[in-house]
Scaffold this motif. Structure first.
Motif, PDB file in Angstrom:
ATOM      1  N   ALA A   1       0.836  -1.204   0.000  1.00 20.40           N
ATOM      2  CA  ALA A   1       0.000   0.000   0.000  1.00 20.40           C
ATOM      3  C   ALA A   1       0.869   1.251   0.000  1.00 20.40           C
ATOM      4  CB  ALA A   1      -0.931  -0.009   1.214  1.00 20.40           C
TER       5      ALA A   1
ATOM      6  N   VAL B   1      -7.604   2.926 -10.413  1.00 19.34           N
ATOM      7  CA  VAL B   1      -8.128   2.567  -9.086  1.00 19.34           C
ATOM      8  C   VAL B   1      -8.253   1.056  -8.927  1.00 19.34           C
ATOM      9  CG1 VAL B   1     -10.065   2.813  -7.502  1.00 19.34           C
ATOM     10  CG2 VAL B   1      -9.323   4.771  -8.883  1.00 19.34           C
ATOM     11  N   LEU B   2      -8.978   0.401  -9.837  1.00 18.61           N
ATOM     12  CA  LEU B   2      -9.186  -1.047  -9.706  1.00 18.61           C
ATOM     13  C   LEU B   2      -7.885  -1.838  -9.804  1.00 18.61           C
ATOM     14  CD1 LEU B   2     -12.552  -1.641 -11.590  1.00 18.61           C
ATOM     15  CD2 LEU B   2     -12.108  -1.736  -9.139  1.00 18.61           C
TER      16      LEU B   2
ATOM     17  N   SER C   1      -5.004  -0.866  -8.943  1.00 14.33           N
ATOM     18  CA  SER C   1      -4.292  -0.627  -7.681  1.00 14.33           C
ATOM     19  C   SER C   1      -4.756  -1.610  -6.619  1.00 14.33           C
ATOM     20  CB  SER C   1      -4.536   0.812  -7.196  1.00 14.33           C
ATOM     21  OG  SER C   1      -3.987   1.747  -8.086  1.00 14.33           O
ATOM     22  N   TYR C   2      -6.064  -1.853  -6.572  1.00 13.58           N
ATOM     23  CA  TYR C   2      -6.604  -2.811  -5.605  1.00 13.58           C
ATOM     24  C   TYR C   2      -6.146  -4.229  -5.914  1.00 13.58           C
ATOM     25  CZ  TYR C   2      -9.964  -5.481  -2.861  1.00 13.58           C
ATOM     26  OH  TYR C   2     -10.540  -6.361  -1.984  1.00 13.58           O
ATOM     27  N   TRP C   3      -6.091  -4.582  -7.199  1.00 13.61           N
ATOM     28  CA  TRP C   3      -5.608  -5.920  -7.562  1.00 13.61           C
ATOM     29  C   TRP C   3      -4.165  -6.105  -7.117  1.00 13.61           C
ATOM     30  CZ3 TRP C   3      -7.054  -5.212 -13.419  1.00 13.61           C
ATOM     31  CH2 TRP C   3      -8.434  -5.048 -13.536  1.00 13.61           C
TER      32      TRP C   3
ATOM     33  N   LEU D   1      -2.621  -4.501  -4.870  1.00 13.43           N
ATOM     34  CA  LEU D   1      -2.510  -4.400  -3.417  1.00 13.43           C
ATOM     35  C   LEU D   1      -2.837  -5.731  -2.736  1.00 13.43           C
ATOM     36  CD1 LEU D   1      -2.110  -2.589  -0.900  1.00 13.43           C
ATOM     37  CD2 LEU D   1      -4.567  -2.081  -1.017  1.00 13.43           C
ATOM     38  N   THR D   2      -3.887  -6.405  -3.204  1.00 13.20           N
ATOM     39  CA  THR D   2      -4.406  -7.568  -2.476  1.00 13.20           C
ATOM     40  C   THR D   2      -4.240  -8.894  -3.214  1.00 13.20           C
ATOM     41  OG1 THR D   2      -6.635  -7.323  -3.437  1.00 13.20           O
ATOM     42  CG2 THR D   2      -6.155  -6.100  -1.400  1.00 13.20           C
TER      43      THR D   2
END
Length: 457
Positions: free
Chosen positions: A265, A375-376, A378-380, A382-383
């Motif tokens: 993050a 945005v999306l 970044s989430y992929w 990240l997690t």
């Protein structure tokens, strides 16, 4: 088809039926070969080693309306071929499409064609994007992220070798003396149309082969990485050269943090802050930078090109000019009313991917772009990274980061069949499929457990 199944959380449920028959599995290398050929034809283009005199450039600008019958047949042919393989597939799909924001963005782009100065030209350009994206995700459904990644690496390495072999064989592997922009003369370009395209593709080859070496420790990947970097230097592509080691360093750190969501993050935050600092430095040193950029022979006069788009936005702030409807739409091109230098008559895009989407599809298009591609993902990233998929996600992260930065000075988002755009789509497909394959807790309520005595736990 496997691309139209509902959203689910966690790992895809397995269908009954056991192992796929050998005959069905034989379709996988066929699909992989088809996708490899598609990538190579995209990379090479229709006019490899073209002489690029002034008359050719003018003719290409005048005929850049999406009506090229060869390109239409090329894209439709590959889409139909991959669709046929998908229809006759008898093995478990490697990916189920759930990337709905991308479809919403494409729908908005198609709607925006209606208010363009030439809706038919805008529609043809938008449909080309629909087909390119369809080809990418059908290939992913057939192959899965691991094979897509290997196919992409093979295409990049093949392109690298062809470019190096071409240097001593043909003088047109270098920008010729007939260039109208004298700053281009002598820059390496291999079989690519322009040195900036060659620089970007070779920079991505440098990063991807470096990560392949980190995983396999095979010496030839290290050699390919060095060859790609030297070729980037030969292209004199300043943006790509500046990003090479920065993106490799960031993606290598990301790779090492595959088990730490909190640290990833922080890294993602630094990537975003870096983009803001980039723009901040431009604002702080604007007078000096504008003197550099305003010269058509230096950086292709980007600041004066940006001014054309910004001036149009001041008069048309809400809807934009329609997808693909601002530059090179014939005499009706909205850009023509705002040109401030003669060389801009040959300009095909805004030299800023975010600005290009804003000026053509308005704030709605830009928001959908940021949601779908910033945005999306970044989430992929990240997690969705584990030790098992670290190579795939690190390589996809490197390509993603490179293209986000590159679009501050170039336009590759939805830019026809540009090589960097197709590579970026592959990385997005790899990242999404890898993210979805990671086991996660399912979204459901947990009932209170009851002890054997009947009392609540």
């Amino acid at each position: 088809m496997s691309l139209a199944l509902p959203w689910y959380r966690g790992r895809a449920p397995h269908r009954s039926g056991g192992a796929a028959p050998a005959r069905a599995e034989a379709l996988i290398p066929i699909a992989q070969f088809v996708y490899f050929v598609f990538l190579m034809l995209i990379f090479i283009g229709q006019q490899p080693f073209s002489s690029r005199n002034q008359e050719q450039l003018v003719a290409m600008a005048e005929n850049n309306d999406g009506s090229d019958p060869f390109k239409q047949a090329f894209f439709i042919g590959f889409a139909l071929l991959l669709t046929l393989l998908e229809l006759v597939r008898r093995y478990k799909p490697q990916y189920r499409f759930t990337y709905w924001p991308l479809l919403l963005m494409l729908a908005w782009f198609l709607i925006s064609c209606s208010w363009g100065v030439d809706p038919f030209v805008s529609f043809k350009r938008a449909m080309q994007q629909v087909i390119v994206i369809y080809i990418t995700f059908v290939s992913l459904a057939l192959l899965g992220p691991e094979r897509i990644y290997r196919t992409l690496v093979a295409a990049l390495v093949t392109s690298l070798l062809i470019c190096w072999i071409s240097l001593p064989i043909t003088p047109n592997a270098v920008h010729p003396p007939t260039e109208s922009d004298k700053a281009l003369i002598g820059a390496w370009r291999g079989f690519f149309f322009h040195k900036n395209i060659a620089g970007a593709v070779m920079a991505l080859t440098f990063v991807v082969t470096a990560h392949a070496y980190f995983t396999s420790k095979k010496w030839y990947y290290a050699l390919f990485s060095v060859m790609a970097f030297v070729f980037v230097v030969g292209t004199k592509s300043k943006t790509s050269l500046a990003l090479c080691f920065a993106i490799l360093a960031v993606s290598s750190v990301y790779r090492m943090l595959s088990q730490s969501v909190a640290k990833r993050a922080v890294l993602l935050l630094l990537v975003g802050v870096g983009m803001l600092l980039f723009l901040g430095l431009y604002i702080a040193f604007q007078p000096l930078i504008e003197r550099w950029f305003a010269d058509p022979t230096a950086f292709t006069g980007r600041v004066s090109i940006w001014k054309v788009a910004v001036d149009y936005l001041a008069d048309h702030p809400w809807l934009g000019a329609g997808f693909g409807g601002f530059w090179q739409v014939g005499d009706l091109s909205p850009a023509h009313q705002y040109l401030n230098q003669q060389f801009q008559l040959l300009t095909a895009h805004s030299h800023n991917g975010y600005l290009e989407i804003l000026v053509t599809t308005g704030p709605v298009g830009l928001v959908l772009l940021l949601l779908s591609f910033v945005v999306l993902p970044s989430y992929w990233f990240l997690t969705g990274t584990t030790k098992q998929n670290a190579t795939l996600m690190a390589s996809a992260f490197a390509i993603w980061s490179f293209v986000l930065y590159q679009n501050l000075l170039e336009t590759s988002f939805f830019d026809k069949d540009r090589q960097v755009w197709v590579i970026f789509l592959s990385s997005i497909a790899i990242a999404h499929a890898s993210f979805k394959a990671v086991e996660r807790p399912r979204w459901h309520r947990q009932r209170a457990r009851t002890l054997a005595t009947g009392a609540p736990a």
